[in-house]
Design a protein around this motif. Structure first.
Motif, short mmCIF file in Angstrom:
data_model
loop_
_atom_site.label_atom_id
_atom_site.label_comp_id
_atom_site.label_asym_id
_atom_site.label_seq_id
_atom_site.Cartn_x
_atom_site.Cartn_y
_atom_site.Cartn_z
N ARG A 39 46.21 35.17 40.03
CA ARG A 39 47.04 36.05 40.87
C ARG A 39 46.17 36.94 41.76
O ARG A 39 46.50 37.18 42.92
N CYS A 40 45.07 37.42 41.21
CA CYS A 40 44.15 38.26 41.98
C CYS A 40 43.56 37.46 43.15
O CYS A 40 43.50 37.95 44.28
N LEU A 41 43.15 36.25 42.87
CA LEU A 41 42.59 35.39 43.92
C LEU A 41 43.65 35.09 44.99
O LEU A 41 43.36 35.15 46.19
N ALA A 42 44.86 34.80 44.56
CA ALA A 42 45.95 34.53 45.51
C ALA A 42 46.21 35.76 46.38
O ALA A 42 46.41 35.63 47.59
N GLU A 43 46.17 36.93 45.78
CA GLU A 43 46.39 38.16 46.54
C GLU A 43 45.28 38.39 47.56
O GLU A 43 45.55 38.76 48.71
#
Length: 64
Positions: A39-43
């Motif tokens: 999720r952090c990478l996607a953000e």
């Protein structure tokens, strides 16, 4: 950190972001730390897309 992508459109990268979010949802029950990392990478990728200049109609035609 910087990432240089070539040969991909903004739509392609948006698809990667969506895939990361789907993968995070799928692994959440058994790997919550991995889900949070995805999720952090996607953000981060989504934020980077948001600051890119919007392509002109001609640029969009050149990627087809």
């Amino acid at each position: 950190m910087a990432v240089h992508l070539t040969g991909l459109t903004c739509d392609d990268v948006a698809e990667v972001v969506d895939s990361l979010l789907d993968a995070a949802d799928a692994c959440e029950p058994h790997a919550p730390r991995l889900a949070e990392k995805r999720r952090c990478l996607a953000e981060q990728l989504g934020d980077a897309l948001d600051v890119l200049p919007k392509p002109t109609d001609q640029e969009e035609l050149e990627t087809i």
